[in-house]
Design an enzyme around this catalytic site. Sequence first.
Site: not given
Length: 335
Positions: A218, A85, A227, A88, A254-255
């Site tokens: 990822h 990612d 997630h 964006y 996952d952030h």
Amino acid sequence: MGASLCNKTMALLCLVFMTTLNLCLVSIVAELPKFHQTTNGDGSLSFLVIGDWGRRGAYNQSQVALQMGRIGEKLDVNFVVSTGDNFYDNGLTGVDDVAFEESFTKIYTAKSLQRPWYSVLGNHDYRGNVEAQLSHVFRKIDSRWICLKSFLVNTEVAELFFVDTNPFVDMYFNDPKDHKYDWRGVLPKREKYIANVLKDLDLALSESSAKWKIVVGHHAIRSVGHHGDTEELVKQLLPILKANNVDLYINGHDHCLEHISDNDSPIQFLTSGAGSKAWRGDVKGLNREGVKFFYDGQGFMSVKLTQTEANFAFYDVSGKVLHRFDLSKPLYADM
Ligand SMILES: *[C@@H]1O[C@H](CO)[C@@H](O)[C@H](O)[C@H]1NC(C)=O
């Protein structure tokens, strides 16, 4: 820069070889591109891990970048790992997309970060022009950029195995309400693509004599974040990691920042996906077995390896250490 692509030479050698002996192709074609990365003078290897970042500096991306520069200098990092990612919201539109410079070149400007950035693709990257993001055009604009679907980085102390996990995730193919993805090279033979990734990884892992084996993708295998676990990877990828004595599986998606230990293998699951937008606030099963650390805000991770020691640290947006842990190995393993 310490990174060189060995596969091209291999392919060339193979071509020469093939004319005399018609055998070589099968094994070489399946082989993953391999980069060689030098270690520090003392034989140690250090790198930073960042994921889910490219937002033109917004959502604290620039602040995280600043701290990466500071910690990167302290550790004299050899390279940076990006867990995907990268851009964006929808990857890069083409080889002329200025987001590349605005979210990468102009953000990670510290001297210590002028090293190779070994990067995988995330699902958001797949929403754009994948071929463009992988293209050599960007490497010409910024020579740090080394982004491939699946590849290897070999060093004296460790080998890193980068895996394209996106094609594994059923949802991206089955949900008509989901986004559009650039599946060139994956569809129409998705099963074959996945089978090849797994076969190449299994082979590379089994042939590796590296002290530390690190797999990067990822998507998470284990996560208590938004997630959660990626069931497709638990089923298809995890058994290969276990069978080949992998030490670490590192991901983004996952952030957040996470450290989770496996309950029946030595594998440590590490999430570094907090490069910009974070603070999602949804956590599932913090009290789940093996969860050592979870942080919902922005930050990144550092890894330092020698033949016998591994030191890990997670940092927040101000560079403060949130969590540290160490692993060790005997100098001579009894095989
Ligand atoms: C940036 O980081 C600070 C400190 O952690 C936090 O309070 C703030 O909410 C963050 N900003 C964004 C946009 O996430």
